[in-house]
Motif scaffolding. Structure first.
Motif, PDB file in Angstrom:
ATOM      1  N   ASP A  75       0.825  -1.212   0.000  1.00 33.35           N
ATOM      2  CA  ASP A  75       0.000   0.000   0.000  1.00 33.35           C
ATOM      3  C   ASP A  75       0.858   1.260   0.000  1.00 33.35           C
ATOM      4  O   ASP A  75       0.547   2.233  -0.699  1.00 33.35           O
ATOM      5  N   GLU A  76       1.919   1.249   0.778  1.00 33.59           N
ATOM      6  CA  GLU A  76       2.819   2.408   0.799  1.00 33.59           C
ATOM      7  C   GLU A  76       3.458   2.622  -0.572  1.00 33.59           C
ATOM      8  O   GLU A  76       3.600   3.773  -1.028  1.00 33.59           O
ATOM      9  N   CYS A  78       2.205   1.767  -3.463  1.00 30.74           N
ATOM     10  CA  CYS A  78       1.176   2.288  -4.366  1.00 30.74           C
ATOM     11  C   CYS A  78       0.985   3.785  -4.194  1.00 30.74           C
ATOM     12  O   CYS A  78       0.958   4.546  -5.178  1.00 30.74           O
ATOM     13  N   ARG A  79       0.858   4.234  -2.938  1.00 31.36           N
ATOM     14  CA  ARG A  79       0.593   5.655  -2.710  1.00 31.36           C
ATOM     15  C   ARG A  79       1.795   6.522  -3.055  1.00 31.36           C
ATOM     16  O   ARG A  79       1.633   7.673  -3.489  1.00 31.36           O
ATOM     17  N   ASP A  80       2.992   5.974  -2.887  1.00 27.79           N
ATOM     18  CA  ASP A  80       4.184   6.712  -3.308  1.00 27.79           C
ATOM     19  C   ASP A  80       4.185   6.908  -4.821  1.00 27.79           C
ATOM     20  O   ASP A  80       4.434   8.011  -5.321  1.00 27.79           O
ATOM     21  N   GLY A  83       1.427   9.283  -5.881  1.00 27.79           N
ATOM     22  CA  GLY A  83       1.809  10.659  -5.557  1.00 27.79           C
ATOM     23  C   GLY A  83       2.729  11.272  -6.588  1.00 27.79           C
ATOM     24  O   GLY A  83       2.798  12.504  -6.728  1.00 27.79           O
ATOM     25  N   ASP A  98      -7.418   0.854   2.915  1.00 23.93           N
ATOM     26  CA  ASP A  98      -6.227   1.209   2.137  1.00 23.93           C
ATOM     27  C   ASP A  98      -6.576   1.459   0.683  1.00 23.93           C
ATOM     28  O   ASP A  98      -5.945   2.301   0.026  1.00 23.93           O
ATOM     29  N   ARG A 101      -7.765   4.984   0.683  1.00 23.37           N
ATOM     30  CA  ARG A 101      -6.634   5.916   0.806  1.00 23.37           C
ATOM     31  C   ARG A 101      -5.888   6.047  -0.519  1.00 23.37           C
ATOM     32  O   ARG A 101      -5.506   7.150  -0.935  1.00 23.37           O
ATOM     33  N   SER A 102      -5.663   4.934  -1.177  1.00 25.57           N
ATOM     34  CA  SER A 102      -4.949   4.987  -2.458  1.00 25.57           C
ATOM     35  C   SER A 102      -5.791   5.673  -3.530  1.00 25.57           C
ATOM     36  O   SER A 102      -5.260   6.415  -4.359  1.00 25.57           O
ATOM     37  N   ALA A 105      -5.394   9.281  -2.994  1.00 22.57           N
ATOM     38  CA  ALA A 105      -4.072   9.720  -3.480  1.00 22.57           C
ATOM     39  C   ALA A 105      -4.084   9.837  -4.998  1.00 22.57           C
ATOM     40  O   ALA A 105      -3.499  10.762  -5.570  1.00 22.57           O
TER      41      ALA A 105
END
Length: 338
Positions: A75-76, A78-80, A83, A98, A101-102, A105
């Motif tokens: 998940d981290e 993906c969001r990086d 972004g 999650d 959240r994504s 983002a």
């Protein structure tokens, strides 16, 4: 770009192959030898991490790294990437929170985001879903029986959500089955009675090794049953027998069992064949959505994931079931009827 080299290796090999709708420009991993060997095998660039994905010329990324719900960093990652404006297709399972959240983002950056359960893109499953929808239009589905394992419960419910268009209800019952490490989950899914037999156990040393059963479906209607015994096999239609008078059937001319689709896949052909085609279809559909500016993530995906989370919480911790290598059974040894 494919991020992840465990299950991600299937994606990478498929996207480097003849079915691929996109050009694979690289593989990203944690710096281990497996990822480097995979990239060398496919003749693409290897990245130790995701910092250089833009410089590799990637137009989108497939993230096949364990998500937070199963103890990973997917998940981290993906969001990086989102972004930085890179469209992302993420392999399930992922917690619905999650996913939200994504998705947010992605909305902030203008990049597309979607999730995939993989199995819904395999041709036999697509054939079954299409047949189920066509059947439901003329003979409404009144009940579903699903057999699956906890490792792929999320994907099984995702497939079911493509057949039963209404969301699953909030209430369900869980009962222990007679078999070891199995439970029966019963729910009302938009007016359809759904019974799911789940094998809630695996060998903790090799959690992905023993998914038996993988997923199998039986859809009941007033006029017969439509079934898919396995994601690599054919769809079967069995009409309901009805006697208008003793010994006289209502439709005596109809076949009592009809198969749709081939049943010829073997262990050495399914990955480079059927699975590669499914991956190409999943990534190709996502790439088309990116090009068209569509948002491919739907409420159906979230509803199925939330139901999976609720059911998994009630099922509890999977039992530790030691796995042993299966024996090769000669099919001719089973043909013993006399």
């Amino acid at each position: 770009m494919v991020v992840g080299t465990t299950f991600g290796a299937h994606y990478a090999r498929a996207l480097a192959g003849p079915y691929s709708p996109v050009e694979l420009v690289g593989v990203a991993g944690t710096g281990g030898q497996a990822g480097r060997h995979l990239a060398a095998e496919l003749g693409v660039r290897y990245l130790a991490g995701t910092d250089e994905i833009e410089s590799a010329g990637a137009g989108l990324a497939v993230v096949a790294v364990r998500s937070a719900i199963v103890g990973g960093q997917g998940d981290e990652i993906c969001r990086d990437l989102l972004g930085r404006g890179i469209p992302v297709l993420q392999e399930l399972p992922v917690h619905s929170a999650d996913v939200v959240r994504s998705a947010r983002a992605a909305q902030r950056s203008g990049a597309a985001f979607a999730v995939t359960g993989f199995y819904e893109h395999l041709e036999p499953v697509r054939r079954f879903i299409a047949a189920a929808r066509a059947l439901d239009a003329v003979s409404p589905v009144t009940g579903v029986e699903l057999r699956t394992s906890i490792q792929v419960l999320h994907a099984s419910l995702g497939v079911l959500s493509r057949i039963l268009t209404a969301p699953p209800g909030p209430d369900f019952a869980v009962h222990p089955a007679a078999a070891t490490a199995k439970s029966l989950v019963s729910t009302d899914w938009g007016g359809v009675a759904v019974d799911v037999l789940v094998r809630n156990g695996y060998d903790a040393r090799t959690p992905d090794d023993d998914c038996q059963p993988l997923m199998g479906f039986v859809l009941g209607t007033p006029d017969g049953e439509l079934s898919l015994a396995h994601v690599h096999g054919p769809t079967r239609w069995e009409p309901r027998l009805h006697e208008e008078a003793p010994g006289r059937l209502r439709h005596p001319e109809q076949r009592l069992s009809h198969l749709f689709g081939p049943d010829h896949w073997t262990g050495d052909t399914v990955f480079p064949g059927l699975w590669a085609e499914g991956i190409a279809r999943a990534v190709g559909g996502f790439a088309e959505a990116v090009s068209a500016g569509r948002r491919p993530l739907g409420q159906r995906d979230l509803a199925a994931l939330r139901h999976w989370e609720a059911v998994s919480a009630r099922l509890g911790r999977p039992a530790d079931v030691p796995s042993v290598p299966p024996k090769l059974i000669n099919i001719h040894d089973l043909e013993v009827c006399s």
